[in-house]
Design an enzyme around this catalytic site. Sequence first.
Site, PDB file in Angstrom:
ATOM      1  N   THR A   1       0.814  -1.219   0.000  1.00 54.94           N
ATOM      2  CA  THR A   1       0.000   0.000   0.000  1.00 54.94           C
ATOM      3  C   THR A   1       0.847   1.269   0.000  1.00 54.94           C
ATOM      4  OG1 THR A   1      -1.812  -1.088   1.124  1.00 54.94           O
ATOM      5  CG2 THR A   1      -1.711   1.276   1.386  1.00 54.94           C
TER       6      THR A   1
ATOM      7  N   SER B   1       1.408  -7.471  -1.377  1.00 49.39           N
ATOM      8  CA  SER B   1       2.096  -8.571  -0.689  1.00 49.39           C
ATOM      9  C   SER B   1       1.306  -9.882  -0.727  1.00 49.39           C
ATOM     10  CB  SER B   1       2.487  -8.184   0.733  1.00 49.39           C
ATOM     11  OG  SER B   1       1.371  -8.155   1.575  1.00 49.39           O
TER      12      SER B   1
ATOM     13  N   THR C   1       1.539  -4.837   3.973  1.00 43.45           N
ATOM     14  CA  THR C   1       1.323  -5.273   5.361  1.00 43.45           C
ATOM     15  C   THR C   1       0.697  -6.675   5.436  1.00 43.45           C
ATOM     16  OG1 THR C   1      -0.856  -4.235   5.477  1.00 43.45           O
ATOM     17  CG2 THR C   1       1.038  -2.902   6.176  1.00 43.45           C
ATOM     18  N   ASP C   2      -0.007  -7.087   4.381  1.00 45.38           N
ATOM     19  CA  ASP C   2      -0.795  -8.323   4.497  1.00 45.38           C
ATOM     20  C   ASP C   2       0.048  -9.564   4.794  1.00 45.38           C
ATOM     21  OD1 ASP C   2      -3.008  -6.799   4.040  1.00 45.38           O
ATOM     22  OD2 ASP C   2      -3.259  -7.378   1.951  1.00 45.38           O
TER      23      ASP C   2
HETATM   24  N1  ASP Z   1      -2.757  -5.283   0.152  1.00 40.45           N
HETATM   25  C1  ASP Z   1      -1.658  -4.525   0.677  1.00 40.45           C
HETATM   26  C2  ASP Z   1      -0.424  -5.401   0.677  1.00 40.45           C
HETATM   27  O1  ASP Z   1      -0.247  -6.195   1.548  1.00 40.45           O
HETATM   28  C3  ASP Z   1      -1.981  -4.029   2.030  1.00 40.45           C
HETATM   29  C4  ASP Z   1      -0.948  -3.124   2.656  1.00 40.45           C
HETATM   30  O2  ASP Z   1       0.179  -2.987   2.216  1.00 40.45           O
HETATM   31  O3  ASP Z   1      -1.288  -2.518   3.699  1.00 40.45           O
HETATM   32  O4  ASP Z   1       0.368  -5.303  -0.222  1.00 40.45           O
END
Ligand code: ASP
Length: 331
Positions: free
Chosen positions: A13, A55, A86-87
């Site tokens: 993100t 991710s 973050t995922d």
């Molecule tokens: N969908 C995103 C990822 O994990 C979520 C994030 O980065 O917060 O790449």
Amino acid sequence: MKKKILIINTGGTLSSVMKENGLAPGLSTHDMQKELHIVSGETVLEIEDFCALDSANIFPEDWSALALHISELRNDYDGIVVIHGTDTMAYTSSMLSFMLQNINIPVVLTGSQLSITNPVADAMENCRCAIHMAASGMPGVFVAFNRKVMLGCRASKVRSLSFDAFESINYPYVAKISSLGMSIEKAVIPERKGVFQLANNYSTKVCMLKMFPGIHRSLLESIAEQGYKGIYLEAYGIGGVPFLKHDFISTLEKLISNGMTVLVGTQCRYEGSKMDIYETGRRTLEVGALQAHDMTSEAALTKLMWILGMTDNAGEIRDYFSINMSGEVSV
Ligand code: ASP
């Protein structure tokens, strides 16, 4: 002398922009260099793009390539920051904690819940925290998020939307930022046990299964039939596995005697397994299952992948699970 820090961008993100099909990584480090330099503090920053992935699209081969890349650069920098979605960040940070054995510099993963282009995002604050930790001289693999730093192998994403998305599970935070600045708890950072070693092999024949009332043991059998060599089972409570009606334990016994490694942990986020208390746990240990103790599921799964990438000797596997490799478990 100013500390030299490298930022490696993998996507997520933090670097995302709205595209035709939804939010997706789209900014390169070149696009973000102004923002990153604002939060670089007293460090000399270098930035590079490794990949640009949500991710959810990160796979074990990416961990292996990233570990190799970091190992090649580790003597050129005082610290490395990895920008990551973050995922699956906790899986990557757990696996890097194992693959980068005795790393000599801080490797700090971070990301954000909002894109760095959003004026109210957490992105710059998280990068500031990560860069500061990367310049700390404390070796290890860490996650920095929402003004807190935790061991990479103890981090878990616990909230899907809030800025306070990560927690250190069953382990104290390594550092926190307050109005007094960043205070680092040196005593909780595992000491280096030897020289650096890149250990970036892994097994693809590992899976993770969450118990639920009604789960059928034929599921376990079909996993074995597909050639899997290891299962991480998220069992109930302190590590309970059913043996009445659907006798999971005897199925596990059969799989284990055929060479499968079965690691049993808990669905509870906090406090870990303790399988010697109930009959449902004791019987599972008696048939040869290993216990995950207070590891996060991310650390348990990646440790299993990592160990089975090195050995298929049952005694050695048991031995690896009896020791704390990177701070991931209290044994
Ligand atoms: N969908 C995103 C990822 O994990 C979520 C994030 O980065 O917060 O790449």
